[in-house]
Design a protein around this motif. Structure first.
Motif, PDB file in Angstrom:
ATOM      1  N   MET A 178       0.830  -1.201   0.000  1.00 14.26           N
ATOM      2  CA  MET A 178       0.000   0.000   0.000  1.00 14.26           C
ATOM      3  C   MET A 178       0.868   1.257   0.000  1.00 14.26           C
ATOM      4  O   MET A 178       0.570   2.239  -0.700  1.00 14.26           O
ATOM      5  N   ARG A 179       1.956   1.237   0.794  1.00 10.33           N
ATOM      6  CA  ARG A 179       2.868   2.388   0.804  1.00 10.33           C
ATOM      7  C   ARG A 179       3.521   2.588  -0.556  1.00 10.33           C
ATOM      8  O   ARG A 179       3.702   3.723  -1.006  1.00 10.33           O
ATOM      9  N   GLU A 180       3.862   1.491  -1.192  1.00  9.90           N
ATOM     10  CA  GLU A 180       4.477   1.584  -2.511  1.00  9.90           C
ATOM     11  C   GLU A 180       3.475   2.124  -3.530  1.00  9.90           C
ATOM     12  O   GLU A 180       3.821   2.965  -4.378  1.00  9.90           O
ATOM     13  N   LYS A 181       2.239   1.674  -3.432  1.00  2.08           N
ATOM     14  CA  LYS A 181       1.194   2.133  -4.343  1.00  2.08           C
ATOM     15  C   LYS A 181       0.916   3.611  -4.182  1.00  2.08           C
ATOM     16  O   LYS A 181       0.666   4.328  -5.167  1.00  2.08           O
ATOM     17  N   LEU A 182       0.933   4.098  -2.945  1.00  2.72           N
ATOM     18  CA  LEU A 182       0.664   5.514  -2.670  1.00  2.72           C
ATOM     19  C   LEU A 182       1.888   6.398  -2.882  1.00  2.72           C
ATOM     20  O   LEU A 182       1.803   7.619  -2.745  1.00  2.72           O
ATOM     21  N   GLY A 183       3.030   5.792  -3.177  1.00  5.99           N
ATOM     22  CA  GLY A 183       4.240   6.573  -3.417  1.00  5.99           C
ATOM     23  C   GLY A 183       4.937   7.045  -2.168  1.00  5.99           C
ATOM     24  O   GLY A 183       5.774   7.953  -2.225  1.00  5.99           O
ATOM     25  N   LEU A 184       4.626   6.429  -1.019  1.00  7.73           N
ATOM     26  CA  LEU A 184       5.224   6.865   0.235  1.00  7.73           C
ATOM     27  C   LEU A 184       6.672   6.397   0.388  1.00  7.73           C
ATOM     28  O   LEU A 184       7.358   6.820   1.322  1.00  7.73           O
ATOM     29  N   ASN A 185       7.118   5.520  -0.503  1.00  7.33           N
ATOM     30  CA  ASN A 185       8.509   5.077  -0.474  1.00  7.33           C
ATOM     31  C   ASN A 185       9.377   5.855  -1.464  1.00  7.33           C
ATOM     32  O   ASN A 185      10.582   5.600  -1.573  1.00  7.33           O
ATOM     33  N   ASP A 186       8.761   6.794  -2.197  1.00  8.60           N
ATOM     34  CA  ASP A 186       9.521   7.595  -3.159  1.00  8.60           C
ATOM     35  C   ASP A 186      10.410   8.600  -2.436  1.00  8.60           C
ATOM     36  O   ASP A 186      10.265   8.832  -1.224  1.00  8.60           O
ATOM     37  N   GLU A 187      11.310   9.221  -3.192  1.00  8.42           N
ATOM     38  CA  GLU A 187      12.130  10.294  -2.646  1.00  8.42           C
ATOM     39  C   GLU A 187      11.232  11.455  -2.227  1.00  8.42           C
ATOM     40  O   GLU A 187      10.137  11.650  -2.775  1.00  8.42           O
ATOM     41  N   TRP A 188      11.733  12.251  -1.273  1.00  7.98           N
ATOM     42  CA  TRP A 188      10.903  13.320  -0.709  1.00  7.98           C
ATOM     43  C   TRP A 188      10.447  14.324  -1.759  1.00  7.98           C
ATOM     44  O   TRP A 188       9.312  14.816  -1.716  1.00  7.98           O
ATOM     45  N   TYR A 189      11.331  14.625  -2.731  1.00  7.15           N
ATOM     46  CA  TYR A 189      10.956  15.619  -3.737  1.00  7.15           C
ATOM     47  C   TYR A 189       9.855  15.084  -4.653  1.00  7.15           C
ATOM     48  O   TYR A 189       9.004  15.849  -5.132  1.00  7.15           O
ATOM     49  N   ALA A 190       9.853  13.775  -4.933  1.00  9.43           N
ATOM     50  CA  ALA A 190       8.781  13.191  -5.735  1.00  9.43           C
ATOM     51  C   ALA A 190       7.454  13.233  -4.978  1.00  9.43           C
ATOM     52  O   ALA A 190       6.401  13.536  -5.551  1.00  9.43           O
ATOM     53  N   GLN A 191       7.515  12.947  -3.673  1.00  8.49           N
ATOM     54  CA  GLN A 191       6.307  13.026  -2.855  1.00  8.49           C
ATOM     55  C   GLN A 191       5.806  14.473  -2.764  1.00  8.49           C
ATOM     56  O   GLN A 191       4.600  14.724  -2.779  1.00  8.49           O
ATOM     57  N   TYR A 192       6.765  15.426  -2.669  1.00 12.88           N
ATOM     58  CA  TYR A 192       6.382  16.836  -2.581  1.00 12.88           C
ATOM     59  C   TYR A 192       5.658  17.278  -3.852  1.00 12.88           C
ATOM     60  O   TYR A 192       4.639  17.982  -3.775  1.00 12.88           O
ATOM     61  N   ILE A 193       6.180  16.874  -5.002  1.00 13.48           N
ATOM     62  CA  ILE A 193       5.557  17.259  -6.272  1.00 13.48           C
ATOM     63  C   ILE A 193       4.128  16.717  -6.351  1.00 13.48           C
ATOM     64  O   ILE A 193       3.189  17.430  -6.745  1.00 13.48           O
ATOM     65  N   ASP A 194       3.937  15.459  -5.946  1.00 12.16           N
ATOM     66  CA  ASP A 194       2.589  14.874  -5.949  1.00 12.16           C
ATOM     67  C   ASP A 194       1.669  15.617  -4.989  1.00 12.16           C
ATOM     68  O   ASP A 194       0.495  15.874  -5.297  1.00 12.16           O
ATOM     69  N   TRP A 195       2.230  15.976  -3.811  1.00 15.42           N
ATOM     70  CA  TRP A 195       1.417  16.658  -2.798  1.00 15.42           C
ATOM     71  C   TRP A 195       1.007  18.051  -3.253  1.00 15.42           C
ATOM     72  O   TRP A 195      -0.144  18.447  -3.122  1.00 15.42           O
ATOM     73  N   ILE A 196       1.948  18.803  -3.811  1.00 12.05           N
ATOM     74  CA  ILE A 196       1.650  20.177  -4.201  1.00 12.05           C
ATOM     75  C   ILE A 196       0.724  20.206  -5.412  1.00 12.05           C
ATOM     76  O   ILE A 196      -0.118  21.096  -5.549  1.00 12.05           O
ATOM     77  N   LYS A 197       0.856  19.218  -6.321  1.00 17.60           N
ATOM     78  CA  LYS A 197      -0.069  19.132  -7.449  1.00 17.60           C
ATOM     79  C   LYS A 197      -1.494  18.899  -6.944  1.00 17.60           C
ATOM     80  O   LYS A 197      -2.449  19.527  -7.430  1.00 17.60           O
ATOM     81  N   GLY A 198      -1.624  17.983  -5.985  1.00 18.26           N
ATOM     82  CA  GLY A 198      -2.952  17.732  -5.419  1.00 18.26           C
ATOM     83  C   GLY A 198      -3.508  18.951  -4.704  1.00 18.26           C
ATOM     84  O   GLY A 198      -4.696  19.263  -4.822  1.00 18.26           O
ATOM     85  N   ALA A 199      -2.637  19.689  -3.978  1.00 18.51           N
ATOM     86  CA  ALA A 199      -3.080  20.872  -3.253  1.00 18.51           C
ATOM     87  C   ALA A 199      -3.574  21.952  -4.212  1.00 18.51           C
ATOM     88  O   ALA A 199      -4.589  22.616  -3.948  1.00 18.51           O
TER      89      ALA A 199
END
Length: 320
Positions: free
Chosen positions: A51-72
Motif C-alpha cells: 500500500m505504501r508503494e502504491k501511494l508513493g510513500l517510499n519515493d524520494e521526498w521531492y517526488a512526494q512533494y511534487i505529488d502533494w503540491i499538485k494535489g493541493a
C-alpha cells in the motif's frame, strides 16, 4: 499603485513556494505518514508495504512533494482518517467559522484600541493615560489561554450570559434569522476574549505614534500659525499617527491565527484552530500539513494587505 501591488504579489509567490517545502519537510519528520491511522495495524506487513508503494510513500521526498503540491493546487489535500472525509471539505466547513470569528475579533479590537490609543496619546501623563497604559501592561503579561479560561468561567459558567461551547444552537435551520443570531451569540465571547488581549499592541503603537507626532516641527508650526487644536489633532496628528495601524494590520492577522488555536479549543468553537490542535494530538497527517499551509498563506496575505493599505495611505513607501 498597480505596479506596486503586482510586484508584491510576485514576491509573495516564491514565499508561498518556500513555505510549502518547509511544511512538507517538517511533516516528513513527524512520526507516521499520510497512511497512518487509515489501515488496520493487524494487517500483514507485506500488504502494508504494498500500500505504501502504491501511494508513493517510499519515493524520494521531492517526488512526494511534487505529488502533494499538485494535489493541493487542484484542491485535493488528502483524506482525514479521524473524520473519514476529504480534508478540503473538512477545512471548508471549519474555515467559515474561523473567518467570521476573526472578522468580529478585528472589529472589536479596533473599536476598543483606536479610542483608547487616541485618548492615551492625546492626554499622555494624565490619570486616563495611566489607567489605559496599566491595562496594556496587564494585557501584555496575560497569556491568551489563561484570559480565555477566566472569561469562560465568569461569563459562561458563573453568570451564564454566553454559551460555553459550539458555534450555533442545535436544531436551527441554516440561513434563518434565529440561526444567524445564534451564530453571532456563540461568537461574541470568544471574539471579545481574544480582542481584549490583541488590542493592547494597537493601543501602545497608536499612543507612541501620537506622542511622537505631537513633538514634530510641522505640528509646532501649525499651532504657531493659530490653527484650532481640533484641526491640528484631526488633520495632522491623528492622520499621520494612523499609518502604523495600517502597517500593523498584517501582524494582527498573524496574531489572530495563533490566538484562535487556544481560544477555539477552550470555547469548543469548531474552527480551524480547534481542528489544528486536535489533528496534532491524533497525528492526523493530512489535516495538519494542510492547516499549517493555510495558516502560513494567511500570514503572507496579511503582510501583503498591510503593504497595499500602507501604500494607499502613504504613497512615499511605494517602490518606483
Amino acid at each position: 499603485m498597480w505596479k506596486f501591488t503586482v510586484r508584491r504579489i510576485l514576491i509573495m509567490i516564491p514565499q508561498i513556494f518556500l513555505l510549502s517545502i518547509l511544511i512538507f519537510l517538517m511533516a516528513q519528520a513527524m512520526p507516521g505518514d499520510a497512511l497512518s491511522g487509515l489501515i488496520d495495524p493487524n494487517l500483514d506487513p507485506k500488504e502494508i508495504a504494498k500500500m505504501r508503494e502504491k501511494l508513493g510513500l517510499n519515493d524520494e521526498w521531492y517526488a512526494q512533494y511534487i505529488d502533494w503540491i499538485k494535489g493541493a493546487i487542484q484542491g485535493d489535500l488528502g483524506e482525514s482518517f479521524r473524520f473519514k472525509m476529504p480534508v478540503s471539505e473538512l477545512i471548508e466547513q471549519r474555515l467559515i467559522n474561523t473567518f467570521w470569528l476573526s472578522v468580529v475579533t478585528l472589529i472589536i479590537t479596533y473599536l476598543i484600541a483606536i479610542p483608547l490609543g487616541i485618548t492615551s496619546g492625546r492626554f499622555n501623563d494624565t490619570w486616563a493615560d495611566r489607567i489605559i497604559t496599566g491595562y496594556t501592561y496587564i494585557g501584555f503579561a496575560t497569556p491568551v489561554f489563561i484570559f480565555a479560561l477566566v472569561m469562560l468561567w465568569i461569563f459562561g459558567f458563573h453568570y451564564g450570559w454566553f454559551p460555553t461551547t459550539g458555534s450555533v444552537k442545535p436544531g436551527l435551520e441554516p440561513g434563518t434569522f434565529d440561526y444567524i443570531v445564534s451564530k453571532i451569540y456563540h461568537m461574541l465571547l470568544p471574539a471579545i476574549s481574544l480582542a481584549l488581549i490583541t488590542t493592547v499592541n494597537t493601543v501602545q503603537y497608536l499612543r507612541s505614534e501620537i506622542i511622537d507626532t505631537k513633538q514634530r516641527d510641522f505640528i509646532i508650526t501649525a499651532r504657531a500659525k493659530g490653527a484650532p487644536e481640533s484641526r491640528v489633532y484631526n488633520r495632522h496628528i491623528l492622520r499621520n499617527s494612523l499609518l502604523p495601524i495600517a502597517a500593523f494590520f498584517g501582524f494582527e492577522i498573524t496574531g489572530l491565527i495563533g490566538g484562535t488555536i487556544f481560544v477555539e479549543q477552550i470555547f469548543g468553537y469548531p474552527g480551524m484552530g480547534q481542528l489544528f490542535y486536535e489533528s496534532i494530538l491524533l497525528r492526523d497527517y493530512s489535516v495538519v500539513t494542510s492547516v499549517v499551509l493555510l495558516f502560513g498563506i494567511a500570514s503572507i496575505l496579511g503582510a501583503l494587505i498591510s503593504d497595499v493599505i500602507l501604500s494607499l495611505v502613504d504613497p512615499r513607501i511605494r517602490i518606483k
